[in-house]
Motif scaffolding. Structure first.
Motif, PDB file in Angstrom:
ATOM      1  N   LEU A  25      17.642  22.463  14.508  1.00 12.91           N
ATOM      2  CA  LEU A  25      18.426  21.327  14.049  1.00 12.91           C
ATOM      3  C   LEU A  25      17.988  20.008  14.686  1.00 12.91           C
ATOM      4  O   LEU A  25      18.481  18.948  14.303  1.00 12.91           O
ATOM      5  N   GLY A  26      17.114  20.094  15.679  1.00 14.32           N
ATOM      6  CA  GLY A  26      16.646  18.881  16.342  1.00 14.32           C
ATOM      7  C   GLY A  26      17.688  18.270  17.259  1.00 14.32           C
ATOM      8  O   GLY A  26      17.768  17.051  17.390  1.00 14.32           O
ATOM      9  N   ILE A  27      18.510  19.149  17.878  1.00 15.71           N
ATOM     10  CA  ILE A  27      19.524  18.675  18.818  1.00 15.71           C
ATOM     11  C   ILE A  27      19.282  19.306  20.181  1.00 15.71           C
ATOM     12  O   ILE A  27      18.522  20.265  20.304  1.00 15.71           O
ATOM     13  N   SER A  28      19.930  18.778  21.190  1.00 18.18           N
ATOM     14  CA  SER A  28      19.737  19.292  22.545  1.00 18.18           C
ATOM     15  C   SER A  28      20.351  20.681  22.681  1.00 18.18           C
ATOM     16  O   SER A  28      21.198  21.097  21.885  1.00 18.18           O
ATOM     17  N   ARG A  29      19.933  21.369  23.727  1.00 21.89           N
ATOM     18  CA  ARG A  29      20.468  22.696  24.022  1.00 21.89           C
ATOM     19  C   ARG A  29      21.980  22.611  24.266  1.00 21.89           C
ATOM     20  O   ARG A  29      22.742  23.442  23.779  1.00 21.89           O
ATOM     21  N   ALA A  30      22.416  21.582  25.007  1.00 29.65           N
ATOM     22  CA  ALA A  30      23.846  21.408  25.288  1.00 29.65           C
ATOM     23  C   ALA A  30      24.624  21.175  23.995  1.00 29.65           C
ATOM     24  O   ALA A  30      25.711  21.742  23.807  1.00 29.65           O
ATOM     25  N   SER A  31      24.081  20.365  23.108  1.00 33.49           N
ATOM     26  CA  SER A  31      24.746  20.112  21.823  1.00 33.49           C
ATOM     27  C   SER A  31      24.793  21.378  20.977  1.00 33.49           C
ATOM     28  O   SER A  31      25.769  21.622  20.262  1.00 33.49           O
ATOM     29  N   ALA A  32      23.756  22.196  21.060  1.00 36.06           N
ATOM     30  CA  ALA A  32      23.732  23.454  20.306  1.00 36.06           C
ATOM     31  C   ALA A  32      24.819  24.398  20.806  1.00 36.06           C
ATOM     32  O   ALA A  32      25.507  25.041  20.000  1.00 36.06           O
ATOM     33  N   TYR A  33      25.006  24.479  22.130  1.00 33.90           N
ATOM     34  CA  TYR A  33      26.076  25.325  22.675  1.00 33.90           C
ATOM     35  C   TYR A  33      27.443  24.806  22.245  1.00 33.90           C
ATOM     36  O   TYR A  33      28.339  25.581  21.907  1.00 33.90           O
ATOM     37  N   GLU A  34      27.616  23.504  22.239  1.00 29.45           N
ATOM     38  CA  GLU A  34      28.873  22.913  21.790  1.00 29.45           C
ATOM     39  C   GLU A  34      29.108  23.240  20.319  1.00 29.45           C
ATOM     40  O   GLU A  34      30.218  23.582  19.912  1.00 29.45           O
ATOM     41  N   LEU A  35      28.058  23.151  19.514  1.00 32.92           N
ATOM     42  CA  LEU A  35      28.161  23.431  18.083  1.00 32.92           C
ATOM     43  C   LEU A  35      28.548  24.882  17.818  1.00 32.92           C
ATOM     44  O   LEU A  35      29.447  25.149  17.015  1.00 32.92           O
ATOM     45  N   VAL A  36      27.882  25.835  18.481  1.00 30.20           N
ATOM     46  CA  VAL A  36      28.182  27.249  18.192  1.00 30.20           C
ATOM     47  C   VAL A  36      29.576  27.644  18.654  1.00 30.20           C
ATOM     48  O   VAL A  36      30.120  28.633  18.169  1.00 30.20           O
ATOM     49  N   ARG A  37      30.156  26.878  19.553  1.00 29.27           N
ATOM     50  CA  ARG A  37      31.526  27.163  19.996  1.00 29.27           C
ATOM     51  C   ARG A  37      32.571  26.463  19.133  1.00 29.27           C
ATOM     52  O   ARG A  37      33.767  26.681  19.310  1.00 29.27           O
ATOM     53  N   SER A  38      32.119  25.625  18.205  1.00 30.58           N
ATOM     54  CA  SER A  38      33.070  24.885  17.375  1.00 30.58           C
ATOM     55  C   SER A  38      33.625  25.773  16.262  1.00 30.58           C
ATOM     56  O   SER A  38      32.961  26.701  15.789  1.00 30.58           O
ATOM     57  N   LYS A  39      34.845  25.453  15.854  1.00 28.24           N
ATOM     58  CA  LYS A  39      35.517  26.231  14.808  1.00 28.24           C
ATOM     59  C   LYS A  39      34.758  26.097  13.490  1.00 28.24           C
ATOM     60  O   LYS A  39      34.345  25.010  13.111  1.00 28.24           O
ATOM     61  N   GLY A  40      34.549  27.211  12.821  1.00 32.23           N
ATOM     62  CA  GLY A  40      33.894  27.198  11.522  1.00 32.23           C
ATOM     63  C   GLY A  40      32.388  27.376  11.566  1.00 32.23           C
ATOM     64  O   GLY A  40      31.758  27.513  10.527  1.00 32.23           O
ATOM     65  N   PHE A  41      31.809  27.367  12.773  1.00 31.68           N
ATOM     66  CA  PHE A  41      30.364  27.566  12.862  1.00 31.68           C
ATOM     67  C   PHE A  41      30.080  29.060  12.921  1.00 31.68           C
ATOM     68  O   PHE A  41      30.713  29.789  13.689  1.00 31.68           O
TER      69      PHE A  41
END
Length: 69
Positions: A25-41
């Motif tokens: 996705l071209g995002i940071s590792r920290a942002s990816a962890y935040e994304l996978v923990r978000s509702k609906g992902f």
């Protein structure tokens, strides 16, 4: 510009690790962890590993696209 090993959807593995999601996705590792923990992902846990099925990731991306008409 940062180079990535993923050039298209076919290059993605069947399941992606969180760092691979970030790279795809071209995002940071920290942002990816935040994304996978978000509702609906779409993510699954196997033990302590978090994996994202390729087909679910592609479907999620398509759902996020806003159509301007």
């Amino acid at each position: 510009m940062r180079s990535t090993k993923f050039k298209n959807y076919e290059d993605l593995p069947l399941t992606l690790t969180v760092p691979e999601v970030g790279e795809a996705l071209g995002i940071s590792r920290a942002s990816a962890y935040e994304l996978v923990r978000s509702k609906g992902f779409p993510s699954i846990r196997i033990g302590t590993r978090i994996l994202v099925p390729k087909d679910k990731l592609i479907a999620w991306i398509n759902e996020q696209v806003e159509v301007n008409g």
